[in-house]
Design an enzyme around this catalytic site. Structure first.
Site, mmCIF file in Angstrom:
data_model
loop_
_atom_site.group_PDB
_atom_site.id
_atom_site.type_symbol
_atom_site.label_atom_id
_atom_site.label_comp_id
_atom_site.label_asym_id
_atom_site.label_seq_id
_atom_site.Cartn_x
_atom_site.Cartn_y
_atom_site.Cartn_z
ATOM 1 C CE LYS A 59 -2.557 -2.831 -0.454
ATOM 2 N NZ LYS A 59 -2.746 -4.169 -0.261
ATOM 3 N N GLY A 123 9.259 -21.923 16.063
ATOM 4 C CA GLY A 123 8.485 -22.781 16.979
ATOM 5 C C GLY A 123 7.920 -23.915 16.343
ATOM 6 N N GLY A 191 -4.401 -11.718 -10.370
ATOM 7 C CA GLY A 191 -5.189 -11.612 -9.378
ATOM 8 C C GLY A 191 -5.095 -10.593 -8.589
ATOM 9 C CD GLU A 212 -5.581 -15.095 -14.301
ATOM 10 O OE1 GLU A 212 -5.009 -14.630 -13.396
ATOM 11 O OE2 GLU A 212 -5.867 -16.334 -14.134
ATOM 12 C CB VAL A 246 3.175 -18.483 -17.586
ATOM 13 C CG1 VAL A 246 4.741 -18.543 -17.607
ATOM 14 C CG2 VAL A 246 2.629 -17.241 -17.799
ATOM 15 C CB VAL A 278 0.413 -18.217 -9.732
ATOM 16 C CG1 VAL A 278 0.848 -17.747 -10.863
ATOM 17 C CG2 VAL A 278 1.507 -18.849 -8.897
ATOM 18 N NE ARG A 280 0.821 -15.100 0.733
ATOM 19 C CZ ARG A 280 2.432 -14.954 0.943
ATOM 20 N NH1 ARG A 280 3.077 -14.651 -0.383
ATOM 21 N NH2 ARG A 280 2.911 -15.086 2.109
ATOM 22 C CB ALA A 328 -4.387 -8.444 7.125
ATOM 23 C CG HIS A 452 -24.976 16.304 -0.247
ATOM 24 N ND1 HIS A 452 -24.880 15.595 -1.171
ATOM 25 C CD2 HIS A 452 -25.310 17.682 -0.570
ATOM 26 C CE1 HIS A 452 -24.964 16.382 -2.315
ATOM 27 N NE2 HIS A 452 -24.861 17.669 -1.889
#
Ligand code: FAD
Ligand code: NAD
Length: 475
Positions: A59, A123, A191, A212, A246, A278, A280, A328, A452
């Site tokens: 972002k 861990g 995507g 794509e 691809v 492509v 996760r 998230a 408004h």
């Protein structure tokens, strides 16, 4: 309780794990949080994919590139022109790094303030809720939790014959560190990541091509809304090629040659940088010992019930490791709900009202069901839509692209879904989330007073349009 025993141990400190750990500590539970991520300076960098190599840095770059693009293309109507405009990529990347560092550093302070035992390291879960801890700067030891929450997140998918080196062929990590504007920027996958990172480099001047595999652009939203967005991206210069699968990419002499199939024919393209976006997959590698008792699904996700309980007693899993959208805010809500369940409170997560946002320009935001899904499920519905071009605020801003679309049950009028393509969609999709979470109707939205002039008036008018009574358009 001994030094090495905890009420709850979170493995993974992304938005799921860290939010859950903070909530658990607030509720008085003795809490440990283990996260392996370090910053460039070698300091702990909790916050997961989201803060380090996902939501936040992407972002930051989207905002920098948006300013650059707007000054170049959109301000002359406002009477603003700038000579000798330039962008310094080093400064842009440094700003992004500062934002990330501020947030990850802030988390470490929050852990201290909440008395969370935070370990920067890895861990691994063994039987009987024992966790082997390997600190980044120390020796292994074992701790035990009354409850364990697995929150290890996800990593980028790879495809055969396309080897990510993060020099020329990049995943999300490399795409956030490109040091100069590539002349030709290729992206595999149109995507969420492909569209966001493709927008960044296209706005900064790269000739950007997205390849794509599927034929329908953004199949997660309705065709009319997807077409609208695709038209805008085309105007901005994004070359989105659908139906292009691809099959290989080869890096040599500072260029990447990409091979793909379209309509049964082989094609090739050469790029200066190639992003592989492509999808996760859950990060379960090295997380579970053979005797952990935790089952995986066929898709490699950790199997959980509606409350995030795994197949093993008092072991929970949340966020990108489990079913549901890889977002998230969904991970955080699950972390908080699990902490509350462990503390004996009633907790609930409604996956049906999780909003999605793609932070392109226009932004794309949606929740609930699409028309396509409603038809497939045989649910009778009515729709109302309203264009930003008919809002005073959109026109005054000079950014009146897109529309709001609302779907409601034909009989009961209960809200079933909403899709927005337009400016600041990420901000006011929240109003529809609230309405749907309270089982609201389109009538409810239509009767709420909207300030408004605001862009949110388009939501109001779209709700009115469900019953053909929008004021500022012909119904
Ligand atoms: P993660 O954030 O992946 O965190 C898990 C952490 O656990 C990681 O730091 C990992 O290193 C650590 N870990 C893994 N295994 C172990 C172990 N064994 N021991 C210790 N630590 C371990 N979502 C949004 O909602 N909005 C967005 O705008 C957005 N933008 C994105 C942009 C990009 C480029 C990417 C890649 C993702 C984006 N996402 C966005 C998705 C979002 O980042 C994830 O859904 C979210 O981070 C998942 O949170 P999590 O807590 O499940 O896992
Ligand atoms: P995605 O699932 O959104 O898109 C991947 C695309 O790649 C798909 O359209 C798929 O058809 C295509 N594809 C797969 N194999 C291909 C091939 N061989 N050739 C051409 N195309 C191919 O995945 P993503 O963009 O990698 O993002 C991963 C996840 O990260 C998202 O689903 C989302 O959960 C999360 N994310 C969220 C945000 C946000 O909330 N704004 C931003 C970025 C990432």
């Amino acid at each position: 309780m001994s030094e090495n025993e905890f009420d709850v141990i979170f493995i993974g400190g992304g938005p799921g794990g860290y939010a859950g750990a903070i909530r658990a500590a607030q509720l008085g539970l003795k809490t440990m949080l283990i996260d392996d991520r370090q910053g460039d300076d070698g300091k702990p960098a909790p916050g997961g994919t989201c803060l380090n190599v996902g939501c936040i840095p992407s972002k930051a770059l989207l905002d920098s590139s948006k300013h650059f693009h707007h000054i170049q293309h959109d301000y002359t109507d406002h009477g603003i022109s700038v000579d000798g405009l330039s962008i310094d990529i080093d400064t842009m990347l440094e700003r992004k790094r500062k934002v990330v560092k501020q947030l990850t550093g802030g988390l470490v302070q929050l852990f201290k303030a909440n008395k969370i035992e935070f370990v920067n390291g890895r861990g691994k879960l063994f039987a009987d809720r024992q966790v082997e801890v390997t600190p980044n700067d120390g020796d292994k030891y074992t701790v035990t939790g009354q409850h364990i929450v697995l929150a290890a997140g996800s990593v980028a998918f790879s495809i055969p014959n396309v080897e990510v080196d993060n020099e020329l062929i990049l995943d999300n990590v490399g795409a956030l560190e490109i040091a100069q504007v590539p002349k030709r920027f290729g992206v595999i996958g149109a995507g969420v990541i492909g569209l966001e990172m493709g927008s960044v480099w296209s706005r900064l001047g790269s000739e950007t091509v997205l390849l794509e595999a599927v034929d329908d652009f953004l199949p997660v939203i309705d065709r009319d809304m997807a077409k609208l967005a695709q038209r805008e991206f085309k105007k901005q210069g994004l070359d989105i090629r659908m139906g292009c699968r691809v099959s290989a990419a080869e890096a040599s002499d500072g260029k990447v040659k990409v091979s793909y199939t379209k309509d049964g024919e082989e094609h090739q393209e050469v790029f200066d940088k190639l992003l592989v976006a492509v999808g996760r997959k859950p990060a379960t590698d090295q997380l579970l010992a053979d005797d952990s008792g935790v089952s995986l699904t066929e898709r490699g996700q950790i199997e959980v019930d509606g409350s995030c309980r795994t197949s093993a007693d008092q072991i929970w899993a949340i966020g990108d490791l489990v079913r549901g959208p890889m977002l998230a805010h969904k991970a955080s809500e699950e972390g908080i709900a699990v902490a509350e369940s462990i503390a004996g409170q009633a907790a609930h997560i409604n996956l049906d009202t999780v909003p999605w946002v793609i932070y392109t320009d226009p932004e794309i935001a949606w929740l609930g069901k699409t028309e396509t899904q409603l038809k497939e499920q045989g649910i009778e519905y009515k729709t109302g839509s309203f264009p930003f071009a008919a809002t005073g605020r959109g026109l005054a801003m000079g950014n009146a692209v897109g529309q709001v679309k609302i779907l409601a049950d034909a009989e009961s009028d209960e809200l079933l879904g909403c899709q927005i393509v337009g400016p600041s969609a990420s901000e006011f999709i929240g109003e529809v989330v609230v309405a749907m979470e309270f089982n609201g109707s389109s009538e409810d939205l239509a009767r709420i007073v909207h300030a408004h002039p605001t862009l949110s008036e388009a939501v109001h008018e779209a709700a009115l349009a469900v019953d053909k009574r929008a004021i500022h358009k012909v119904n």
